[in-house]
Design an enzyme around this catalytic site. Structure first.
Site: not given
Ligand code: UGA
Length: 411
Positions: A255
């Site tokens: 995403c």
């Molecule tokens: C993301 C959004 O958080 C959701 O709200 C959204 O609905 C979804 O995309 C979508 O568009 O369907 P997701 O892709 O499941 O959700 O994952 P996240 O929890 O957002 O994490 C994304 C990436 O960011 C991961 O690789 C994680 O390791 C990284 N991340 C996250 C960081 O490097 N630092 C952070 O502080 C948080």
């Protein structure tokens, strides 16, 4: 209510099973016969926390490859993929689903839930109307973005921060309000294209926070300051919030990277120069490579050296490796001539399809024993406290390990 869900990927399955557990009757329609067969046997075709148990306990859903099954539904959710391909969002799955849906439309409300650029839902209307039914008169059209995080998707489904409904006709608004009436959170009604961009802007902002944290993390490291301490204090300001400040390797998944790229391309298309968004992407692309630089600082050339990789999933609690930072790290290691031993609790099968020729092990300990140096790429809880046997460990995700010659990527 009788609901149809087109596309049984993460979003479709969680949406459908979520509504099934609230008492609605669900029909999944997916072109993948294998997926359909698994759902029919109450087996989730993907790993998502809590989904298997819910599917086993419910009987109010079924799955089919036949679009005609949507005939008696009141609402048809469209949850097919919109990957980013050749510099733009690929709408082929949406368009082919719309064409199939159009054959069986009478008075259903068609609700897009796939992430799309503003204007996409409205551009599909001529396809929906192909067989003579009129949008907003015979059938309804709406956009209802999802904000589900993989790994927490069911929890997010049942406890949303907000529900956004982009609808322009009274009947669609009324039926969707009825569907969501028991959800106790703010409900925002907008026009369709506003709802479409709300989703993209939310993801772009989350991406921005992460790249910002990484850039500050890189500076703090040079100054001998722990950026995690910095963000803990900064995040206590209620205007800022402490979430999504985890510095490390950056964001992956199906995403954030693709939605950011799509928003950039739209901004450029309308004649804007999205400088912030482009920088967010740039920081994200270079961040994982810092890990390899640290490794080389300690080991010199990586040619022929055995490097252990802990974590392949794009984040913990998922088997998804799409756009995972592990891809960038492993590709670069291979380019540098390193040999790789890897372990992930859930994502090895998916990773093996892309990298069949690296070695896979059954536990973190086996990787540590067989490698000269170790990289932590995903912060699975089982890596916490693992004994690194005095070896070099470069940590990309701030995991507390034992007995390591330790260096963090930006701390
Ligand atoms: C993301 C959004 O958080 C959701 O709200 C959204 O609905 C979804 O995309 C979508 O568009 O369907 P997701 O892709 O499941 O959700 O994952 P996240 O929890 O957002 O994490 C994304 C990436 O960011 C991961 O690789 C994680 O390791 C990284 N991340 C996250 C960081 O490097 N630092 C952070 O502080 C948080």
């Amino acid at each position: 209510m009788k609901l149809a869900v087109i596309g049984a990927g993460y979003v479709g399955l969680v949406t459908g099973i979520g509504f099934a557990s609230l008492g609605h009757e669900i029909t999944f329609v997916d072109v993948d016969a294998k997926k359909v067969e698994m759902i029919e046997k109450a087996e989730p075709p993907l790993y998502e926390k809590g989904l298997k148990e819910l599917m086993k306990n419910l009987s109010s859903y079924r799955a089919t490859t036949e679009f005609k099954a949507i005939k008696n539904s009141e609402i048809v959710f469209v949850c097919v993929g919109t990957p980013f391909k050749d510099g733009k969002m690929d709408l082929s799955q949406l368009e082919s689903s719309a064409l199939e849906i159009s054959k069986y439309l009478s008075k259903q409300i068609v609700v897009l839930r796939s992430t799309v650029l503003p204007g996409t839902t409205e551009n599909l209307i001529p396809i929906f109307e192909k067989y003579g039914k009129k949008a907003f008169a015979d059938f309804g059209v709406a956009y209802n973005p999802e904000f589900l995080r993989e790994g927490n998707a069911l929890q997010d489904f049942f406890n949303p921060d907000r529900i956004v409904i982009g609808a322009e006709d009274e009947r669609s608004k009324k039926i969707l309000s009825e569907l969501y009436k028991d959800f106790n959170c703010p409900k925002i009604f907008t026009n369709i294209k506003t709802a479409e961009i709300i989703k993209l802007v939310a993801n772009a902002f989350l991406s921005t926070k992460i790249s910002f944290a990484n850039e500050i993390g890189n500076v703090c490291k040079k100054l001998g300051i722990d950026c995690y301490e910095v963000f803990e204090a900064v995040g206590l300001d209620h205007r800022i919030s402490p979430h999504f400040f985890k510095a490390g390797l950056g964001f992956g998944g199906s995403c954030l990277p693709k939605d950011l790229k799509a928003l950039i391309s739209k901004a450029v298309e309308v004649g804007e120069e999205p400088r912030i968004l482009k920088a967010v992407l740039e920081v994200n692309e270079s961040q994982p490579l810092r890990m390899i630089e640290i490794l080389k600082k300690h080991l010199g050339s990586l040619e022929g050296k055995k490097i252990g990789v802990l974590g392949l999933a794009f984040k913990p609690e998922t088997d998804d490796v799409r756009d995972a930072r592990s891809m960038v790290v492993v590709s670069k290691l291979l380019e540098e001539g390193a040999e790789i031993v890897a372990y992930d609790p859930k994502a090895m099968e998916n990773f093996r399809k892309i990298f069949p020729n690296i070695e896979y092990r059954k536990s973190a300990l086996e990787v540590i024993e067989g490698a000269e140096a170790i990289l932590i790429v995903t912060e699975w809880t089982e890596f916490e406290g693992v004994d690194c046997k005095g070896k070099l460990l470069v940590d990309g995700r701030r995991v507390k390990v034992k007995n390591a010659k330790y260096e963090g990527v930006c701390w």
